[in-house]
Design a protein around this motif. Structure first.
Motif, PDB file in Angstrom:
ATOM      1  N   GLN A 280      24.082  29.070  43.380  1.00  9.48           N
ATOM      2  CA  GLN A 280      24.251  29.775  42.114  1.00  9.48           C
ATOM      3  C   GLN A 280      25.703  29.752  41.673  1.00  9.48           C
ATOM      4  OE1 GLN A 280      23.021  33.817  43.004  1.00  9.48           O
ATOM      5  NE2 GLN A 280      25.040  34.361  43.841  1.00  9.48           N
ATOM      6  N   SER A 281      25.906  30.088  40.411  1.00 12.09           N
ATOM      7  CA  SER A 281      27.249  30.145  39.843  1.00 12.09           C
ATOM      8  C   SER A 281      27.868  31.509  40.123  1.00 12.09           C
ATOM      9  CB  SER A 281      27.190  29.937  38.329  1.00 12.09           C
ATOM     10  OG  SER A 281      26.502  28.755  38.010  1.00 12.09           O
ATOM     11  N   ALA A 282      29.190  31.567  40.109  1.00 10.81           N
ATOM     12  CA  ALA A 282      29.895  32.844  40.165  1.00 10.81           C
ATOM     13  C   ALA A 282      29.851  33.466  38.770  1.00 10.81           C
ATOM     14  CB  ALA A 282      31.338  32.632  40.601  1.00 10.81           C
ATOM     15  N   VAL A 283      29.582  34.768  38.708  1.00  7.16           N
ATOM     16  CA  VAL A 283      29.548  35.485  37.440  1.00  7.16           C
ATOM     17  C   VAL A 283      30.491  36.676  37.544  1.00  7.16           C
ATOM     18  CG1 VAL A 283      28.122  36.693  35.756  1.00  7.16           C
ATOM     19  CG2 VAL A 283      27.150  34.797  37.077  1.00  7.16           C
ATOM     20  N   PHE A 284      31.403  36.770  36.593  1.00  4.02           N
ATOM     21  CA  PHE A 284      32.369  37.868  36.599  1.00  4.02           C
ATOM     22  C   PHE A 284      32.838  38.134  35.178  1.00  4.02           C
ATOM     23  CE2 PHE A 284      34.601  33.912  37.111  1.00  4.02           C
ATOM     24  CZ  PHE A 284      35.771  34.029  36.374  1.00  4.02           C
ATOM     25  N   SER A 285      33.503  39.241  35.007  1.00  6.60           N
ATOM     26  CA  SER A 285      34.113  39.529  33.708  1.00  6.60           C
ATOM     27  C   SER A 285      35.596  39.743  33.931  1.00  6.60           C
ATOM     28  CB  SER A 285      33.490  40.774  33.064  1.00  6.60           C
ATOM     29  OG  SER A 285      33.777  41.931  33.815  1.00  6.60           O
ATOM     30  N   LEU A 286      36.401  39.237  33.009  1.00  7.06           N
ATOM     31  CA  LEU A 286      37.851  39.406  33.069  1.00  7.06           C
ATOM     32  C   LEU A 286      38.280  40.055  31.770  1.00  7.06           C
ATOM     33  CD1 LEU A 286      40.175  38.681  35.050  1.00  7.06           C
ATOM     34  CD2 LEU A 286      40.668  36.734  33.567  1.00  7.06           C
ATOM     35  N   ASP A 287      38.811  41.270  31.889  1.00  5.72           N
ATOM     36  CA  ASP A 287      39.162  42.052  30.700  1.00  5.72           C
ATOM     37  C   ASP A 287      37.970  42.145  29.751  1.00  5.72           C
ATOM     38  OD1 ASP A 287      41.716  42.349  31.750  1.00  5.72           O
ATOM     39  OD2 ASP A 287      42.520  40.625  30.653  1.00  5.72           O
TER      40      ASP A 287
END
Length: 512
Positions: A247-254
């Motif tokens: 799977q892909s990495a999922v994150f939020s930045l700001d």
């Protein structure tokens, strides 16, 4: 006649019998004749001492140049201090092009690699027993498109990745099985190709397991069409094989939703790498559940800049201490006065004066409007009557805080072509010092600096003096032989005269 120990003793006995001249007498005469040669040898010794002194100067000057050149490197000024409030979630690192700032990150999921586990091979008791089968098959790994949905329900773009060396979007492992092969040897054959295929194999309880060395969504497939039934014999036939999809990495930045096929994200912040280490902690439940953000920050590391300047100042003082010692005239009023090895050397005196002037002068080029045009304006000045250089760290820090770019430009400024990387229009304090220092140190074909030329002059003179000394030694050897011949003849003549006198006396006594 020989002049070694035995010969000298013999000549001493013979020559001294009538004339009183011995080999010791000849040694004294040779010693007197050797005075000009001794002067030549003293000159060689003095020149060798001066050459060694210049060698020490060159070494100390090279150290100074290295410290000056550190002030011409961008990472001296642009290095960053990286920080994370939770390193178990994410960390950040950067090169010298990254900007200062802090960013909040929430990691929703990490990127994982795809894995394919075959069925158990029951035809052999263990992985080291020969399978007694033959045939060929290939394992193919293909990158898959991935769609990730953000918290707002909108799809997040996941940039694709390539498998293998980046020249293709799939890689294929070819396996050739011979009768003596085992599960273990098949794995060895596959792993020998891992660096080219991104496929790695292992064995778990007689199961063949294939893992992608890259994270992200990918699919495995097997082709054993050239050998009927081979896939089933190896536990790789459908539906026996099970796949764990990456799977892909999922994150939020700001608060900006982002997805990538890697946990080492290099294309979100210019000059920075974000390394994802774990999923952010969640507080609350249901609709109230929230994940705790981690703050990643980059701040300019001014301590490295100040440390580089301080190191240069220290090395200058070390260099100039040696120069002063070599030029020290001592106390001429004392009979046993001891002077420096290079006292009166005009070349070294010129280096001393040039460096003393340059470290406290203004810089060439630079911004005319800058408030920092002299070394004193950034805290560099002489702190005593002996010419010791010092760095006022408070003054330096205040200048750096007020206008860091202007302080950096005081030390070094240049234009760099973005496409070619060629540097031009270099100027600044470090540039001026480097040019002066290099004029003494450079030593390449067709471009010899002042020290190289000075050393070459020493070598040439020493070689000429050694030739004169060698010739003089040959002359002394011949002179010794001449003395031995002359005094041997004298002793022989006196022996004959003594014999004749004895004869005449005997004749007179006999009344003849």
């Amino acid at each position: 006649m020989t002049t070694d120990g035995v010969g000298a003793a013999a000549s001493n006995q013979y020559l001294g019998q009538y004339s009183g001249v011995s080999s010791q007498t000849i040694d004294q005469l040779i010693q007197a004749d050797s005075i000009p040669m001794n002067l030549l040898q003293n000159q060689v010794q003095d020149l060798q001492g001066q050459e060694q002194a210049w060698s020490d100067i060159r070494s100390r000057l090279t150290n100074f140049l290295n410290d000056v050149q550190d002030l011409q490197k961008s990472d001296t000024y642009n290095s960053k201090v990286a920080n994370s409030t939770n390193t178990s979630v994410a960390t950040i690192s950067s090169d010298d092009t990254a900007s200062e700032g802090s960013h909040d990150i929430i990691v929703k999921q990490l990127a994982t690699a795809s894995k394919w586990t075959g069925g158990r091979v029951n035809s052999v008791p263990d992985s080291k027993t020969a399978l007694n089968i033959t045939g060929n098959f290939t394992i193919d790994l293909n990158a898959q498109s991935d769609t990730v949905t953000g918290t707002d329900g909108e799809p997040i773009n996941v940039p694709g990745f390539t498998i293998g060396d980046g020249k293709a979007t799939s890689s294929k492992v070819a396996v050739d099985i011979k009768p003596g092969d085992t599960l273990n040897s098949i794995v060895t054959q596959i792993n020998a190709q891992t660096k080219d295929t991104d496929i790695q194999a292992s064995i778990v309880d007689n199961h063949l397991v294939f893992t992608s060395t890259q994270t992200g969504k990918a699919a495995f497939s097997v082709d054993s069409s050239s050998t009927a039934g081979l896939a089933d014999q190896l536990g790789l036939g459908t539906p026996q094989a099970a796949t764990n999809q990456g799977q892909s990495a999922v994150f939020s930045l700001d608060n900006l939703p982002i997805a990538r096929n890697t946990n080492n994200v290099t294309d979100v912040l210019d000059g920075a790498t974000i390394t994802l280490a774990g999923v952010s902690a969640t507080s609350g439940t249901g609709a109230d559940a929230t994940q705790t953000p981690t703050t990643l920050s980059l701040a300019d590391d001014t301590s490295k800049f100040q440390g580089a300047v301080s190191k240069m100042v220290d090395q200058y003082n070390s260099l100039m201490g040696l120069v002063s010692s070599d030029l020290d005239p001592g106390d001429p009023t004392k009979a046993d006065n001891q002077t420096g090895a290079l006292v009166g050397d005009a070349t070294l005196t010129q280096l001393q004066e040039s460096l003393e002037n340059m470290v406290t002068e203004g810089v060439s080029g630079g911004n005319p409007a800058s408030p920092y045009k002299t070394s004193d304006s950034v805290g560099i000045s002489f702190i005593d009557k002996n010419g010791t250089l010092g760095l006022d760290t408070d003054k330096f820090s205040k200048a750096l805080k007020a206008d860091p770019q202007a302080v950096k430009d005081f030390f070094y400024s240049a234009d760099t072509d973005v496409k070619t990387g060629i540097v031009s229009n270099e100027s600044g304090y470090a540039t001026d010092l480097a040019k002066l220092t290099n004029s003494y140190l450079v030593n390449s074909t067709g471009n010899q600096g002042i020290i190289a030329l000075t050393t070459a002059g020493f070598d040439s003179t020493i070689q000429d003096l050694n030739t004169q000394i060698s010739n003089f030694q040959d002359q002394l050897t011949a002179k010794r032989a001449e003395y031995v011949t002359q005094f041997s003849a004298l002793d022989s003549f006196m022996a004959q005269a003594q014999s004749q006198m004895t004869y005449f006396s005997s004749q007179i006594g006999a009344g003849i």
